[in-house]
Design an enzyme around this catalytic site. Structure first.
Site, PDB file in Angstrom:
ATOM      1  N   LYS A  22       1.047  -1.092   0.092  1.00 56.62           N
ATOM      2  CA  LYS A  22      -0.071   0.162  -0.061  1.00 56.62           C
ATOM      3  C   LYS A  22       0.836   1.104  -0.149  1.00 56.62           C
ATOM      4  CE  LYS A  22      -1.851   1.625   3.875  1.00 56.62           C
ATOM      5  NZ  LYS A  22      -1.424   2.959   4.275  1.00 56.62           N
ATOM      6  N   ASN A  23       1.894   1.342   1.040  1.00 53.52           N
ATOM      7  CA  ASN A  23       2.551   2.601   1.318  1.00 53.52           C
ATOM      8  C   ASN A  23       3.591   2.684   0.081  1.00 53.52           C
ATOM      9  OD1 ASN A  23       0.910   3.000   3.185  1.00 53.52           O
ATOM     10  ND2 ASN A  23       2.642   2.421   4.758  1.00 53.52           N
ATOM     11  N   CYS A 117      -5.324  12.444  12.547  1.00 55.25           N
ATOM     12  CA  CYS A 117      -6.048  10.923  12.401  1.00 55.25           C
ATOM     13  C   CYS A 117      -5.826  10.485  13.822  1.00 55.25           C
ATOM     14  CB  CYS A 117      -5.379   9.994  11.249  1.00 55.25           C
ATOM     15  SG  CYS A 117      -3.918   9.382  11.911  1.00 55.25           S
ATOM     16  N   ARG A 122       0.029  14.548  12.853  1.00 52.91           N
ATOM     17  CA  ARG A 122       0.426  14.261  11.214  1.00 52.91           C
ATOM     18  C   ARG A 122       0.438  15.370  10.605  1.00 52.91           C
ATOM     19  NH1 ARG A 122      -1.425   8.727  10.304  1.00 52.91           N
ATOM     20  NH2 ARG A 122       0.193   8.909   8.554  1.00 52.91           N
ATOM     21  N   VAL A 124       2.277  18.447   8.112  1.00 49.21           N
ATOM     22  CA  VAL A 124       2.987  18.303   6.794  1.00 49.21           C
ATOM     23  C   VAL A 124       3.797  19.560   6.364  1.00 49.21           C
ATOM     24  CG1 VAL A 124       1.087  16.799   5.552  1.00 49.21           C
ATOM     25  CG2 VAL A 124       0.828  19.387   5.474  1.00 49.21           C
ATOM     26  N   ASP A 125       4.188  20.040   7.526  1.00 49.11           N
ATOM     27  CA  ASP A 125       5.089  21.379   7.636  1.00 49.11           C
ATOM     28  C   ASP A 125       6.380  21.095   6.922  1.00 49.11           C
ATOM     29  OD1 ASP A 125       5.613  19.664   9.894  1.00 49.11           O
ATOM     30  OD2 ASP A 125       7.050  21.084  10.440  1.00 49.11           O
ATOM     31  N   LEU A 126       7.180  19.828   6.926  1.00 49.60           N
ATOM     32  CA  LEU A 126       7.961  19.757   6.208  1.00 49.60           C
ATOM     33  C   LEU A 126       7.821  19.357   4.396  1.00 49.60           C
ATOM     34  CD1 LEU A 126       9.764  17.212   8.806  1.00 49.60           C
ATOM     35  CD2 LEU A 126      10.185  19.599   8.338  1.00 49.60           C
ATOM     36  N   ASP A 305       4.444   0.698  12.170  1.00 44.83           N
ATOM     37  CA  ASP A 305       3.538  -0.049  11.488  1.00 44.83           C
ATOM     38  C   ASP A 305       3.296  -1.547  12.072  1.00 44.83           C
ATOM     39  OD1 ASP A 305       3.330   1.709   8.217  1.00 44.83           O
ATOM     40  OD2 ASP A 305       2.756   2.083  10.424  1.00 44.83           O
ATOM     41  N   ILE A 327       7.642   7.316  17.207  1.00 39.55           N
ATOM     42  CA  ILE A 327       7.136   7.977  15.918  1.00 39.55           C
ATOM     43  C   ILE A 327       6.004   8.918  16.006  1.00 39.55           C
ATOM     44  CG2 ILE A 327       6.756   7.813  13.545  1.00 39.55           C
ATOM     45  CD1 ILE A 327       9.496   6.979  13.996  1.00 39.55           C
ATOM     46  N   ARG A 397      -8.598  -0.471   4.644  1.00 39.14           N
ATOM     47  CA  ARG A 397      -7.705   0.173   4.089  1.00 39.14           C
ATOM     48  C   ARG A 397      -6.338  -0.251   3.532  1.00 39.14           C
ATOM     49  NH1 ARG A 397      -7.515   5.865   6.937  1.00 39.14           N
ATOM     50  NH2 ARG A 397      -6.127   6.044   5.148  1.00 39.14           N
TER      51      ARG A 397
END
Ligand code: EPZ
Length: 417
Positions: A22-23, A117, A122, A124-126, A305, A327, A397
């Site tokens: 998936k990833n 989530c 989570r 997304v600044d980077l 994960d 993480i 998912r």
């Protein structure tokens, strides 16, 4: 909403075929935006997140057609809109991966900020900081990222935190930039390497993928390619833990062992016997697992994960183990549910202390996020009596045909509509 009903107590035995990762698939689908040619992808997993991603790409104007080998042909000749709307992004955070490619090829993008989530905020600044370093003008308004750029310019970018999709977004953007981009403190995950391999097949100039420094020399355009998605290492690890917990023996096929060293080491420490084949891993467990302590960290260290799955195994293992999550700030949602099954777990900050119990009892539990849900399936496989897992859309998912694959190796599991 669907539920899973599981009768515990069976030792798993037989073969499980692993699906595409998936990833790896999610960023590689977005890479289709980088070329006016066709991108043919094979070994695509049949997952909710993949269909969500294809819906988003179709919404943007990419032609998407499923081919008869279970793969997909993508064609982004002309796009009809350069935006990823909230309605789609809210269901799948990885939609942020259209930002880099869209900006690189079209110089414009309007992407909904992904919300948080269950497992964390989570940010997304980077992603944004890196694109700004490449010359993009970005502002956030009404929950959307508005980005504009002429041709992106190569830059040296130090990533403050190791971020998988951040590395992927910037690597994709850099393939069409003017000049050289160096990503420092880049993510080393195998899925990043798979994306780089696909981009290179499309004509990108990338070196260092898999290390913490990735160098991308921009080119004027990328061409089409045919590419097969790598096997899913987290799906693989999940079935291996299931075999260990149920003291069974299963052979995992269509997978790779070279992306799972940290996980295989921990399974051996728990007492499992592991045999590696060309594209297979066979695990057998003759006795109750030993408790194994672990600490999650970026690849090649133990993957976050797989944290919930190992916690499930520690619940019934012989001994006491600590599981430390470094993480994400809230990735212990499964603990409350495991306690309902009789687990003995105490949480101290980002560390859980698990005291193995002789057995778990079936109960009704609720899935909260993808990997937590998988860990509840694992716990249910060893619990006495029936366990019902609610809200299993989380599982769908990331795990293709989970009840069929588990049934094939002897689990008593059925989906209740
Ligand atoms: C990817 O998420 C995976 N998803 C996750 O898998 C996985 O758990 C995670 O990497 C870590 O391995 C996909 O690849 C689609 P990150 P991602 O950016 O990229 C912080 C699953 O179960 N951060 O590597 O979103 C962040 O808060 C999913 O399949 C920033 O601070 O994770 C986190 O603490 C769950 N700023 C840390 O970095 C940023 O701009 C790692 O996050 C980006 C991230």
């Amino acid at each position: 909403m669907d539920k899973l009903a599981i009768q515990g107590g069976m030792s798993l035995s037989g073969e499980v075929r692993i699906s595409g990762a998936k990833n790896a698939a999610l960023p590689i689908l977005c890479a289709g935006l980088l070329t006016a040619d066709k991108l043919h992808l094979g070994n695509l997993p049949k997952l909710k997140d993949i269909s969500t991603s294809l819906t988003l790409l179709g919404h943007i104007g990419m032609q998407v057609c499923l081919n008869d080998q279970g793969g997909v042909d993508l064609h982004a000749a002309e796009l009809s809109r350069l935006e990823a709307p909230y309605e789609l992004v809210k269901t799948m955070r990885a939609s942020i991966l259209v930002l880099g490619p869209m900006l690189a090829r079209y110089g414009e993008a309007k992407v909904s900020l992904p919300g948080g989530c269950a497992i964390g905020s989570r940010p997304v600044d980077l992603h944004i900081k890196g694109l700004q370093a490449m010359g993009a003008e970005i502002h956030i308004e009404h929950g959307y990222i508005h980005a504009k750029a002429g041709r992106l310019q190569g830059a040296r970018i130090f990533m403050d935190t190791v971020t998988v999709t951040g590395t992927e977004n910037l690597m994709m953007a850099a393939t069409l930039a003017q000049g050289v981009t160096v990503l420092e403190n880049a993510a080393r995950e195998p899925e990043v390497v798979d994306l780089a391999d696909c981009l290179i097949a499309m004509g990108a100039k990338i070196s260092g993928a898999g290390s913490d420094t990735i160098t991308i020399t921009g080119v004027d355009s990328l061409h089409g390619a045919s590419f097969n998605i790598m096997p899913d290492r987290i799906e693989t690890g999940t079935y291996l833990v299931a075999a260990a917990m149920t003291q069974g023996k299963i052979k995992i096929t269509h997978t790779r062992a070279d992306t799972l060293d940290a996980v295989l080491d921990k399974l051996r420490e728990a007492g499992a016997e592991i045999e590696l084949g060309e594209n297979s891993i066979t695990l057998s467990m003759q006795q109750r697992p030993r408790a194994v302590s672990l600490k999650t960290a970026p690849y090649p260290a133990f993957p976050t994960d797989m944290q919930a799955q190992f916690m499930a195994m520690n619940c019934i293992a012989d001994g006491v183990a600590t599981v430390t999550e470094t993480i994400f700030e809230n990735r212990f949602m499964h603990v409350q549910e495991m306690r309902r099954l009789g687990a003995n777990i105490e949480i101290e900050g980002n560390t859980a202390v698990i005291r193995g119990v002789d057995g778990l009892q079936g109960a009704v539990v609720m899935a909260t996020d993808l990997r937590a849900s998988a860990s509840l399936v694992l716990a249910a496989l060893v619990a006495e009596g029936e366990t019902t897992i609610e809200r299993i859309y989380h599982i769908d998912r990331g795990y293709e045909c989970i009840e069929e694959k588990f049934s094939q190796v002897g689990a008593r599991i059925r989906r209740v509509h």
